[in-house]
Design an enzyme around this catalytic site. Structure first.
Site, PDB file in Angstrom:
ATOM      1  CE  LYS A 144      -2.561  -2.854  -3.241  1.00  0.00           C
ATOM      2  NZ  LYS A 144      -1.254  -3.508  -3.089  1.00  0.00           N
ATOM      3  CD  GLU A 212       5.004  -1.686   2.852  1.00  0.00           C
ATOM      4  OE1 GLU A 212       3.934  -1.939   3.436  1.00  0.00           O
ATOM      5  OE2 GLU A 212       5.315  -2.157   1.752  1.00  0.00           O
ATOM      6  CG  HIS A 236      -0.983   1.842  -2.696  1.00  0.00           C
ATOM      7  ND1 HIS A 236      -2.345   1.707  -2.783  1.00  0.00           N
ATOM      8  CD2 HIS A 236      -0.536   0.714  -2.079  1.00  0.00           C
ATOM      9  CE1 HIS A 236      -2.717   0.564  -2.247  1.00  0.00           C
ATOM     10  NE2 HIS A 236      -1.641  -0.063  -1.816  1.00  0.00           N
TER      11      HIS A 236
END
Length: 462
Positions: A144, A212, A236
């Site tokens: 992706k 993250e 995602h």
């Protein structure tokens, strides 16, 4: 399994180093590769087979499982490298190396091509596969994002289908390969007490939160051309939202499971840019490889609505960002607060959540009587780590998905109709992007995202 020659395009790149090569080694260590196989790395440089093996070992020592001497020796013997790049007008040395590999494992060995290259290289690599006769019976894995805009997606999709049949194409989204992502539909459809709650009558909001702490220094140029929206949101997070929201499939076979995900994606309402917050961490433009005036988003929070009877009126809050206060991958269902004899209860008192990180876990937060003579309520929690189940043998997502490619199982890979719908959902945001707000590294992102999550607030970080 059929004797196989794997061709790993971009074999010396960051993605191969961090994810793909460790996954191949794990498959070998677990005995999940065909009896006869060879992995051919491809890249622009002129690297000897022995030097490539040294690079692979270094990658595994940094990012892979513990190396065992006997497993590594057998694994290394099956590694080859084909330099000189690979283009329609010049295949480099790849054709010769593939021919040698097939001579070693069987001239009818299946080809599996893995495109661990930037999306800009997908079209030329695909054309070159067709030009040089490397597609008959082959399987081709695309990383992706599959396209970087609605127009680029359509062009790439047409090109891919001019060279390959849809059954040969495996568009990878490693979040679909996570054990806990699959647990979402298993827990729901195999347990009536959970499945009965899975409706807007009982669920007030859904949060899909993937903050993250990671930086982007190792892939700065790729990230600056992509950003959080393309790297995470339209890939995602939308796919996980579909896993949560889909109706029960007719079966858990590949076609039915894919169809269930794609049907609900088509009910996603196009994003309203006024319900999206974009951010960029302070200091991003100082990273080597980033443009001095870059407006690339390293953070996105969005409110997604699903226009069907089950989910109408329930906000799906999606959030991800780099350099944030904590790393997590969590899906949370905020249950409605019941009316009853206890008076006013907290808005967030019943939550069912799933950690998608690692091997996964299921958490439940609920109100219970606090032990004692008085009738006092307090928050209690229950946690079920999935890896603790008897005889559990969890596989990392890339390991699971590459194994699925080997056995021809496409159930955890995306389809073009679903991707077309995803780009339609993202269209208004891409055409009218909000101003990118700055946020401090180690924080929870731009302050204005708090209003987006009202009245419940973000469950992580607030």
């Amino acid at each position: 399994m059929t004797p196989t020659v794997f061709v790993l395009f971009g074999a010396t790149g960051d993605l191969a180093k961090r994810m793909v090569l460790p996954a191949f080694y794990t498959l070998a260590a677990e005995g999940l590769l065909p009896q006869d196989w060879i992995l051919v790395g491809n890249g622009r440089g002129d690297v000897s087979h022995e030097d490539f093996r040294g690079r692979v070992r270094a990658s595994l020592e940094e990012f892979g499982p513990d190396l065992k001497d006997d497993v590594w020796t057998a694994f290394a013997a099956r590694l080859r490298f084909a330099g000189g790049g690979f283009q329609s007008h010049d295949p480099g040395s790849l054709l010769e190396v593939i021919e040698e590999a097939r001579a070693a494992v069987g001239k009818d060995a299946q080809l599996v091509h893995y495109l661990a290259v930037p999306p800009v290289a997908f079209p030329e690599t695909t054309k070159a596969l067709g030009t040089h006769g490397l597609v008959d019976g082959a399987r081709v894995v695309y990383e992706k994002p599959f396209g970087t805009s609605p127009e680029e997606f359509r062009r790439l999709d047409r090109l891919v289908h001019s060279v390959l049949s849809e059954e040969q194409v495996y568009r990878i989204d490693h979040f679909l390969g996570k054990e806990a992502t699959q647990e979402l539909h298993v827990l729901r459809f195999a347990n009536e007490m959970i499945g009965a709650l899975w409706h807007r009558d009982h669920i007030a909001a859904v949060q899909i939160d993937v903050p993250e702490t990671l930086d982007i220094a190792d892939r700065a140029e790729f990230y600056d051309a992509t950003g959080a929206v393309l790297d995470m949101l339209v890939t995602h997070l939308f796919q996980v939202a579909a896993e949560v929201a889909m109706e029960q499939p007719a079966s858990f076979g590949a076609a039915d499971l894919q169809a269930a995900r794609e049907r609900v994606i088509k009910k996603f309402r196009p994003l309203d840019p006024d319900e999206v917050v974009l951010g960029q961490f302070a200091g991003y433009r100082d990273v080597d490889g980033i443009k001095a005036r870059s407006r690339t988003d390293t953070y996105v929070a969005a409110k997604l609505w699903i226009d069907n009877p089950r989910w109408r009126g329930v906000p799906f809050l999606l959030r991800t960002g780099k350099r944030m206060a904590q790393s997590a991958q969590r899906v949370s269902l905020v249950l409605r607060t019941p009316d009853g004899p206890f008076g006013k209860l907290p808005d967030v008192s019943n939550v069912l959540s799933f950690s998608l990180a690692g091997d996964g876990e299921i958490d439940m937060v609920l109100l219970a009587k606090k032990p004692g003579v008085a009738l006092e309520l307090d928050v209690a929690s229950v946690r079920l780590p999935l890896a603790d189940l008897p005889d559990a043998e969890p596989l990392p997502p890339y390991v699971r998905l590459i194994h699925d490619v080997l056995i021809g199982d496409r159930s955890l890979f995306t389809r073009p109709d679903g991707l077309a719908a995803v780009w339609k959902v993202a269209g208004p945001l891409l055409a009218n992007r909000p101003r990118v707000a700055s946020y401090q590294p180690g924080s929870w992102g731009p302050a204005r995202a708090k209003k987006l999550a009202a009245p419940y607030g973000w469950l992580l970080g607030e």
